[in-house]
Design a protein around this motif. Structure first.
Motif: not given
Length: 182
Positions: A100-105
């Motif tokens: 999820a963090e990769e997508l938010r970044q």
């Protein structure tokens, strides 16, 4: 540029976490944004390259390009006012491998890219990834109520062959809506 031979299993494994270049140009009408490159795409260096992916046939059926382009012809897209990028740059076997963090970044990176390139429309292919990346839990396929850096935002169905819920004709119909009114 000639077609690239299909990658071997070793080529696919070697492509894990690889990054492929965005396809950009001046005065883009539509910047398509995939979730992330598949191993097949990373191994060939071409977006939406996996056999069974419906991006290229849908692009033609939508009327956004005059003929069906092959992935290795992606360099022609800016001449039609089109470009391609990804939310997450690293290649995986399945999008579910992304955090999820990769997508938010990726959403933050995408906002900077859109501010720089200034396409008329940003078209994100994949509603689930869009919801997570942009924190829009109720987003649906179609135009969104927000703009990014002055660009309209649309969410398209994911053209992956794994997305059986959408037909080729349905994906093309959604892409057709991105065409500039005459």
């Amino acid at each position: 540029m000639p077609p690239v031979p299909p990658p071997t299993p070793a080529d696919l494994e070697a492509a894990r976490d690889a990054v492929i270049d965005d396809v950009l140009g001046p005065d883009l009408d539509v910047l398509f944004c995939g979730i992330n490159p598949s191993l097949y795409s990373a191994a060939t260096g071409h977006h939406f390259a996996r056999p069974g992916n419906r991006f290229w046939p849908a692009l033609h059926l939508s009327g956004l390009v005059p003929r069906r382009l092959a992935p290795y012809e992606q360099h022609l897209l800016p001449g039609y006012g089109l470009g391609i990028t990804n939310l997450a740059p690293r290649a995986t076997a399945r999008a579910e491998e992304l955090t999820a963090e990769e997508l938010r970044q990726g959403a933050e990176r995408l906002a900077h890219l859109v501010a720089e390139v200034r396409p008329r429309v940003l078209a994100v292919a994949g509603v689930s990834a869009y919801r997570l990346a942009f924190g829009r839990r109720r987003a649906a396929i179609g135009p969104q109520d927000e703009e990014i850096a002055g660009s309209e935002v649309w969410v398209l169905p994911n053209p992956s062959g794994l997305n059986a819920r959408w037909t080729l004709d349905g994906i093309a119909a959604q892409m057709r809506l991105l065409r500039r009114p005459i």
